[in-house]
Design a protein around this motif. Structure first.
Motif, PDB file in Angstrom:
ATOM      1  N   MET A   1      65.766 -56.851  11.672  1.00  0.00           N
ATOM      2  CA  MET A   1      66.239 -58.173  11.446  1.00  0.00           C
ATOM      3  C   MET A   1      67.318 -58.272  10.762  1.00  0.00           C
ATOM      4  SD  MET A   1      64.218 -61.776  10.215  1.00  0.00           S
ATOM      5  CE  MET A   1      62.901 -60.696   9.388  1.00  0.00           C
ATOM      6  N   ALA A   2      68.542 -58.827  11.273  1.00  0.00           N
ATOM      7  CA  ALA A   2      69.805 -58.996  10.712  1.00  0.00           C
ATOM      8  C   ALA A   2      69.858 -60.191   9.836  1.00  0.00           C
ATOM      9  CB  ALA A   2      70.854 -58.872  11.793  1.00  0.00           C
ATOM     10  N   THR A   3      70.639 -60.348   8.718  1.00  0.00           N
ATOM     11  CA  THR A   3      70.693 -61.415   7.846  1.00  0.00           C
ATOM     12  C   THR A   3      72.158 -61.667   7.704  1.00  0.00           C
ATOM     13  OG1 THR A   3      68.725 -61.096   7.009  1.00  0.00           O
ATOM     14  CG2 THR A   3      70.157 -62.532   5.801  1.00  0.00           C
ATOM     15  N   ARG A   4      72.771 -62.804   7.972  1.00  0.00           N
ATOM     16  CA  ARG A   4      74.078 -63.235   7.736  1.00  0.00           C
ATOM     17  C   ARG A   4      74.271 -64.389   6.601  1.00  0.00           C
ATOM     18  NH1 ARG A   4      76.184 -64.644  13.144  1.00  0.00           N
ATOM     19  NH2 ARG A   4      74.231 -64.117  13.818  1.00  0.00           N
ATOM     20  N   HIS A   5      74.946 -64.363   5.768  1.00  0.00           N
ATOM     21  CA  HIS A   5      75.108 -65.547   4.898  1.00  0.00           C
ATOM     22  C   HIS A   5      76.318 -66.498   5.396  1.00  0.00           C
ATOM     23  CE1 HIS A   5      72.536 -63.855   1.920  1.00  0.00           C
ATOM     24  NE2 HIS A   5      73.229 -62.671   2.268  1.00  0.00           N
ATOM     25  N   GLN A   6      76.270 -67.747   5.473  1.00  0.00           N
ATOM     26  CA  GLN A   6      77.112 -68.680   5.899  1.00  0.00           C
ATOM     27  C   GLN A   6      76.923 -69.724   5.102  1.00  0.00           C
ATOM     28  OE1 GLN A   6      76.225 -69.803   9.983  1.00  0.00           O
ATOM     29  NE2 GLN A   6      76.979 -68.217  10.701  1.00  0.00           N
ATOM     30  N   ASP A   7      78.255 -69.834   4.302  1.00  0.00           N
ATOM     31  CA  ASP A   7      78.416 -70.877   3.230  1.00  0.00           C
ATOM     32  C   ASP A   7      77.291 -70.608   2.112  1.00  0.00           C
ATOM     33  OD1 ASP A   7      80.556 -71.932   4.417  1.00  0.00           O
ATOM     34  OD2 ASP A   7      79.232 -73.207   5.398  1.00  0.00           O
ATOM     35  N   GLU A   8      76.332 -71.416   2.043  1.00  0.00           N
ATOM     36  CA  GLU A   8      75.077 -71.207   1.006  1.00  0.00           C
ATOM     37  C   GLU A   8      73.909 -71.095   1.621  1.00  0.00           C
ATOM     38  OE1 GLU A   8      75.010 -73.068  -2.666  1.00  0.00           O
ATOM     39  OE2 GLU A   8      77.388 -73.153  -2.919  1.00  0.00           O
ATOM     40  N   SER A   9      73.834 -71.255   2.896  1.00  0.00           N
ATOM     41  CA  SER A   9      72.547 -71.069   3.734  1.00  0.00           C
ATOM     42  C   SER A   9      72.452 -69.634   4.265  1.00  0.00           C
ATOM     43  CB  SER A   9      72.489 -72.199   4.919  1.00  0.00           C
ATOM     44  OG  SER A   9      73.578 -71.703   5.752  1.00  0.00           O
ATOM     45  N   VAL A  10      71.184 -69.316   4.828  1.00  0.00           N
ATOM     46  CA  VAL A  10      70.968 -67.724   5.164  1.00  0.00           C
ATOM     47  C   VAL A  10      70.474 -68.219   6.578  1.00  0.00           C
ATOM     48  CG1 VAL A  10      69.545 -65.954   5.088  1.00  0.00           C
ATOM     49  CG2 VAL A  10      70.486 -66.867   2.912  1.00  0.00           C
ATOM     50  N   VAL A  11      71.135 -67.482   7.754  1.00  0.00           N
ATOM     51  CA  VAL A  11      70.777 -67.479   8.894  1.00  0.00           C
ATOM     52  C   VAL A  11      70.063 -66.185   9.306  1.00  0.00           C
ATOM     53  CG1 VAL A  11      71.436 -67.703  11.401  1.00  0.00           C
ATOM     54  CG2 VAL A  11      72.825 -68.915   9.321  1.00  0.00           C
ATOM     55  N   GLN A  12      68.901 -66.273   9.919  1.00  0.00           N
ATOM     56  CA  GLN A  12      68.075 -64.928  10.406  1.00  0.00           C
ATOM     57  C   GLN A  12      68.138 -64.901  11.804  1.00  0.00           C
ATOM     58  OE1 GLN A  12      64.450 -64.792   8.262  1.00  0.00           O
ATOM     59  NE2 GLN A  12      65.343 -63.777   6.398  1.00  0.00           N
ATOM     60  N   THR A  13      68.367 -63.878  12.377  1.00  0.00           N
ATOM     61  CA  THR A  13      68.218 -63.623  13.675  1.00  0.00           C
ATOM     62  C   THR A  13      67.162 -62.553  14.124  1.00  0.00           C
ATOM     63  OG1 THR A  13      70.122 -61.932  13.753  1.00  0.00           O
ATOM     64  CG2 THR A  13      70.838 -64.317  14.265  1.00  0.00           C
ATOM     65  N   GLU A  14      66.404 -63.049  15.207  1.00  0.00           N
ATOM     66  CA  GLU A  14      65.472 -62.017  15.396  1.00  0.00           C
ATOM     67  C   GLU A  14      66.084 -61.132  16.661  1.00  0.00           C
ATOM     68  OE1 GLU A  14      62.067 -61.407  14.283  1.00  0.00           O
ATOM     69  OE2 GLU A  14      62.840 -62.906  12.666  1.00  0.00           O
ATOM     70  N   ARG A  15      65.371 -59.743  16.621  1.00  0.00           N
ATOM     71  CA  ARG A  15      65.778 -58.894  17.848  1.00  0.00           C
ATOM     72  C   ARG A  15      64.919 -59.052  18.979  1.00  0.00           C
ATOM     73  NH1 ARG A  15      68.230 -53.443  15.289  1.00  0.00           N
ATOM     74  NH2 ARG A  15      69.928 -54.493  14.183  1.00  0.00           N
ATOM     75  N   PRO A  16      65.402 -59.421  19.995  1.00  0.00           N
ATOM     76  CA  PRO A  16      64.428 -59.457  20.903  1.00  0.00           C
ATOM     77  C   PRO A  16      63.573 -58.027  21.242  1.00  0.00           C
ATOM     78  CG  PRO A  16      66.404 -59.192  21.894  1.00  0.00           C
ATOM     79  CD  PRO A  16      66.569 -59.371  20.363  1.00  0.00           C
ATOM     80  N   ALA A  17      62.253 -58.104  21.462  1.00  0.00           N
ATOM     81  CA  ALA A  17      61.444 -56.847  21.890  1.00  0.00           C
ATOM     82  C   ALA A  17      61.683 -56.498  23.148  1.00  0.00           C
ATOM     83  CB  ALA A  17      60.012 -57.295  21.754  1.00  0.00           C
ATOM     84  N   ILE A  18      62.303 -55.146  23.312  1.00  0.00           N
ATOM     85  CA  ILE A  18      62.785 -54.346  24.396  1.00  0.00           C
ATOM     86  C   ILE A  18      61.452 -53.187  24.532  1.00  0.00           C
ATOM     87  CG2 ILE A  18      64.367 -53.021  25.234  1.00  0.00           C
ATOM     88  CD1 ILE A  18      66.459 -54.505  23.566  1.00  0.00           C
ATOM     89  N   ALA A  19      61.196 -53.275  25.636  1.00  0.00           N
ATOM     90  CA  ALA A  19      60.122 -52.159  26.030  1.00  0.00           C
ATOM     91  C   ALA A  19      61.295 -50.922  26.151  1.00  0.00           C
ATOM     92  CB  ALA A  19      59.531 -52.596  27.536  1.00  0.00           C
ATOM     93  N   PRO A  20      60.427 -49.718  25.956  1.00  0.00           N
ATOM     94  CA  PRO A  20      61.129 -48.459  25.977  1.00  0.00           C
ATOM     95  C   PRO A  20      61.435 -48.202  27.654  1.00  0.00           C
ATOM     96  CG  PRO A  20      59.007 -48.175  25.438  1.00  0.00           C
ATOM     97  CD  PRO A  20      59.199 -49.787  25.518  1.00  0.00           C
ATOM     98  N   PRO A  21      62.331 -47.414  27.685  1.00  0.00           N
ATOM     99  CA  PRO A  21      62.666 -47.143  29.169  1.00  0.00           C
ATOM    100  C   PRO A  21      61.535 -46.183  29.854  1.00  0.00           C
ATOM    101  CG  PRO A  21      64.154 -45.918  27.866  1.00  0.00           C
ATOM    102  CD  PRO A  21      63.301 -46.868  26.942  1.00  0.00           C
ATOM    103  N   PRO A  22      61.092 -46.601  31.269  1.00  0.00           N
ATOM    104  CA  PRO A  22      60.156 -45.517  31.551  1.00  0.00           C
ATOM    105  C   PRO A  22      60.523 -44.099  31.727  1.00  0.00           C
ATOM    106  CG  PRO A  22      61.384 -46.742  33.416  1.00  0.00           C
ATOM    107  CD  PRO A  22      61.983 -47.472  32.243  1.00  0.00           C
ATOM    108  N   ILE A  23      59.550 -43.370  31.531  1.00  0.00           N
ATOM    109  CA  ILE A  23      59.752 -41.691  31.719  1.00  0.00           C
ATOM    110  C   ILE A  23      59.247 -41.284  32.963  1.00  0.00           C
ATOM    111  CG2 ILE A  23      59.902 -41.617  29.010  1.00  0.00           C
ATOM    112  CD1 ILE A  23      56.961 -40.704  28.995  1.00  0.00           C
TER     113      ILE A  23
END
Length: 103
Positions: A1-23
């Motif tokens: 999970m990435a966290t960025r600080h903008q001004d005095e608030s914290v914005v958290q961005t969720e990474r989408p769940a990605i299925a592993p490539p087929p083998i």
């Protein structure tokens, strides 16, 4: 999970769940013309097997009609299939190599 600080608030961005490539399974198929020693050599050269493991896979191909040479991502499996078919053809053997999705 990435966290960025903008001004005095914290914005958290969720990474989408990605299925592993087929083998994919890379299989060698039995035929009545390709010498057993050639199949062993192919397994050693293209699939980096030791002599004992290559012999066991070759016997599986011979006795059961197909044998597992390896499991790879799609692009690697396609390359292995192409290399084996080209090598067999250049040495005038009908050895077939195929790939199928591993489920």
């Amino acid at each position: 999970m990435a966290t960025r600080h903008q001004d005095e608030s914290v914005v958290q961005t969720e990474r989408p769940a990605i299925a592993p490539p087929p083998i994919y399974k890379v299989l060698l198929l039995n035929d009545d013309f390709t010498p057993m020693e050639f199949v062993i050599y192919v397994l050693e050269r293209f699939f980096l097997m030791g002599r004992e493991q290559a012999t066991a896979v070759m016997l599986k191909v011979h006795n059961e009609g197909a044998g597992l040479a390896g499991i790879y991502p799609r692009d690697v499996a396609e390359t292995k299939v192409h290399q084996v078919r080209e090598f067999a053809r250049n040495h005038q053997h009908p050895l077939q190599c195929v790939m199928e999705e591993d489920k």
